[in-house]
Structure formats: structure tokens, C-alpha cells
Design a protein around this motif. Sequence first.
Motif, PDB file in Angstrom:
ATOM      1  N   ARG A 161       0.852  -1.179   0.000  1.00 39.94           N
ATOM      2  CA  ARG A 161       0.000   0.000   0.000  1.00 39.94           C
ATOM      3  C   ARG A 161       0.896   1.241   0.000  1.00 39.94           C
ATOM      4  O   ARG A 161       1.815   1.359   0.819  1.00 39.94           O
ATOM      5  CB  ARG A 161      -0.906   0.003   1.231  1.00 39.94           C
ATOM      6  N   GLN A 162       0.615   2.179  -0.899  1.00 39.87           N
ATOM      7  CA  GLN A 162       1.464   3.356  -1.082  1.00 39.87           C
ATOM      8  C   GLN A 162       0.798   4.601  -0.510  1.00 39.87           C
ATOM      9  O   GLN A 162      -0.429   4.698  -0.460  1.00 39.87           O
ATOM     10  CB  GLN A 162       1.737   3.567  -2.569  1.00 39.87           C
ATOM     11  N   THR A 163       1.629   5.573  -0.104  1.00 49.11           N
ATOM     12  CA  THR A 163       1.097   6.838   0.388  1.00 49.11           C
ATOM     13  C   THR A 163       1.577   8.027  -0.433  1.00 49.11           C
ATOM     14  O   THR A 163       0.826   8.944  -0.666  1.00 49.11           O
ATOM     15  CB  THR A 163       1.482   7.063   1.868  1.00 49.11           C
ATOM     16  N   GLY A 164       2.800   8.047  -0.875  1.00 49.34           N
ATOM     17  CA  GLY A 164       3.336   9.179  -1.634  1.00 49.34           C
ATOM     18  C   GLY A 164       3.163   8.997  -3.129  1.00 49.34           C
ATOM     19  O   GLY A 164       2.554   8.042  -3.598  1.00 49.34           O
ATOM     20  N   ARG A 165       3.705   9.921  -3.909  1.00 44.69           N
ATOM     21  CA  ARG A 165       3.627   9.847  -5.365  1.00 44.69           C
ATOM     22  C   ARG A 165       4.725   8.970  -5.948  1.00 44.69           C
ATOM     23  O   ARG A 165       4.630   8.509  -7.062  1.00 44.69           O
ATOM     24  CB  ARG A 165       3.712  11.252  -5.984  1.00 44.69           C
ATOM     25  N   VAL A 166       5.820   8.767  -5.201  1.00 46.50           N
ATOM     26  CA  VAL A 166       6.929   7.939  -5.669  1.00 46.50           C
ATOM     27  C   VAL A 166       6.770   6.546  -5.065  1.00 46.50           C
ATOM     28  O   VAL A 166       6.558   6.397  -3.860  1.00 46.50           O
ATOM     29  CB  VAL A 166       8.291   8.553  -5.258  1.00 46.50           C
ATOM     30  N   TYR A 167       6.895   5.513  -5.908  1.00 51.55           N
ATOM     31  CA  TYR A 167       6.704   4.133  -5.451  1.00 51.55           C
ATOM     32  C   TYR A 167       7.885   3.674  -4.608  1.00 51.55           C
ATOM     33  O   TYR A 167       9.037   3.938  -4.929  1.00 51.55           O
ATOM     34  CB  TYR A 167       6.533   3.195  -6.655  1.00 51.55           C
ATOM     35  N   ARG A 168       7.576   2.955  -3.505  1.00 50.95           N
ATOM     36  CA  ARG A 168       8.591   2.328  -2.656  1.00 50.95           C
ATOM     37  C   ARG A 168       8.112   0.918  -2.334  1.00 50.95           C
ATOM     38  O   ARG A 168       7.051   0.742  -1.743  1.00 50.95           O
ATOM     39  CB  ARG A 168       8.774   3.114  -1.357  1.00 50.95           C
ATOM     40  N   CYS A 169       8.908  -0.082  -2.694  1.00 44.58           N
ATOM     41  CA  CYS A 169       8.551  -1.482  -2.426  1.00 44.58           C
ATOM     42  C   CYS A 169       8.683  -1.762  -0.936  1.00 44.58           C
ATOM     43  O   CYS A 169       9.669  -1.381  -0.310  1.00 44.58           O
ATOM     44  CB  CYS A 169       9.439  -2.428  -3.235  1.00 44.58           C
ATOM     45  N   GLY A 170       7.682  -2.445  -0.367  1.00 42.59           N
ATOM     46  CA  GLY A 170       7.701  -2.773   1.060  1.00 42.59           C
ATOM     47  C   GLY A 170       8.484  -4.031   1.379  1.00 42.59           C
ATOM     48  O   GLY A 170       8.765  -4.316   2.540  1.00 42.59           O
ATOM     49  N   ASN A 171       8.864  -4.791   0.363  1.00 39.94           N
ATOM     50  CA  ASN A 171       9.640  -6.010   0.561  1.00 39.94           C
ATOM     51  C   ASN A 171      11.087  -5.620   0.898  1.00 39.94           C
ATOM     52  O   ASN A 171      11.762  -4.976   0.103  1.00 39.94           O
ATOM     53  CB  ASN A 171       9.585  -6.866  -0.710  1.00 39.94           C
ATOM     54  N   ALA A 172      11.545  -6.021   2.065  1.00 38.24           N
ATOM     55  CA  ALA A 172      12.889  -5.639   2.520  1.00 38.24           C
ATOM     56  C   ALA A 172      13.985  -6.187   1.606  1.00 38.24           C
ATOM     57  O   ALA A 172      15.019  -5.542   1.413  1.00 38.24           O
ATOM     58  CB  ALA A 172      13.110  -6.120   3.949  1.00 38.24           C
ATOM     59  N   SER A 173      13.779  -7.352   1.033  1.00 39.99           N
ATOM     60  CA  SER A 173      14.820  -7.930   0.187  1.00 39.99           C
ATOM     61  C   SER A 173      14.856  -7.290  -1.202  1.00 39.99           C
ATOM     62  O   SER A 173      15.857  -7.370  -1.894  1.00 39.99           O
ATOM     63  CB  SER A 173      14.609  -9.445   0.046  1.00 39.99           C
ATOM     64  N   CYS A 174      13.765  -6.656  -1.614  1.00 40.20           N
ATOM     65  CA  CYS A 174      13.712  -6.040  -2.957  1.00 40.20           C
ATOM     66  C   CYS A 174      14.218  -4.596  -2.903  1.00 40.20           C
ATOM     67  O   CYS A 174      15.204  -4.257  -3.511  1.00 40.20           O
ATOM     68  CB  CYS A 174      12.285  -6.090  -3.502  1.00 40.20           C
TER      69      CYS A 174
END
Length: 189
Positions: free
Chosen positions: A128-141
Motif C-alpha cells: 500500500r502506497q502513500t506518496g507519489r513515488v513508489y517504494r517497495c515494502g519487501n525488505a529484500s527487494c
Amino acid sequence: MRNKVLRQLQRAISKTKEGSRKRRKLLAKKYRFLNWIERRIEHILHAISANAVRWCLGRSVKTAYTGNPEGVRERDCGRKHNQRMGQWAFGKLRDLLAYKLKRHGIELIPVDERGTSGTCPVCGEYTRQTGRVYRCGNASCGFTGIHRDVLGASGILDKALHGSFTRGRRLPGKVEYLRPQVLAPKRAA
């Protein structure tokens, strides 16, 4: 702008007497404004759809895919946001685009856009994203740095072509923004 001006006009109208000259003038002003804003919206929608068709023709596109944001309107996201969602003309734009593309033999296919801007193109995990720039939540990715709209567009294409999200999908190298221009009348010098 539409809602602020309408609020001011409605507030002024509510303070006048029924059938008074001032009330009639304010009502006429309100309906002139509503007609003007409607024409302006129509112009922008036509400009956007014409730009999209020109872009497709320039690249010999035969099939175009568009997101289908049907479920977005049903969510309750607060009074102001709900008002904006109620005034959103996504159906008009989709119909204009389909009509103009069909004239040139290009098919427009709607695709469910659920999860497109939150699914990682590298590992395929949804976050689930909050900002306009994507950030993967998977720690290994740890994939990050792309605008969510670009990721969503590539996700719509991926869902349309493969039926689901694929890992390691290619993202566009260059993003080109096409902005519609509102034509203002030229003034005499």
C-alpha cells in the motif's frame, strides 16, 4: 474553482428575497458561470482525447488499454474528496477517446486497475502506497524511485497482455507528459 465560486454565489443568493431583481441577476450570473465552466471542461476533454489519438497514430498503435476506475467513486474519503470524485468526468473522457480511436480503427479496451500502482515490477509484491513515488515494502527487494502513475500505466498494460502482474516487467525509460492547452481568446492590441 467551480465549487468556491458556486459557494459564493449561493451564499449571496440565499440572502436575497424571492423574486427580487438582485436575486434574478445573481441567478443569471450563476448559470452563466456554470455554462462557461462546462464549456471549458468539454474543451479540455476534447484536447486530451485528441492528443491521445495523435500519439497513438504517430506510433501505429492498433490496441489501446485504459484503466477502469469504477470502484474509486464508492469509497468514502472525506467531504471535499467525495465532492471532487462526484464531479470527475472519467466516463466522458473514456467515451470521447473510444469514439475518436474507433474512427481510426484503434480498439480501446478497459482494464481493471486494481493494484496496478502498488505492485512492485521487480518482485511482484503489493504494498500500500502513500506518496507519489513508489517504494517497495519487501525488505529484500527495495525497489524505489518511479512515479506511481508510470508504474500504474505499466501495470495496466501488464494485466492486459498477461492477465496478471509479471515479475521483472520492463518500465518505460523516458516519460513524456502531454498537457492540454486551454485556448484563450486573443486580445486586440
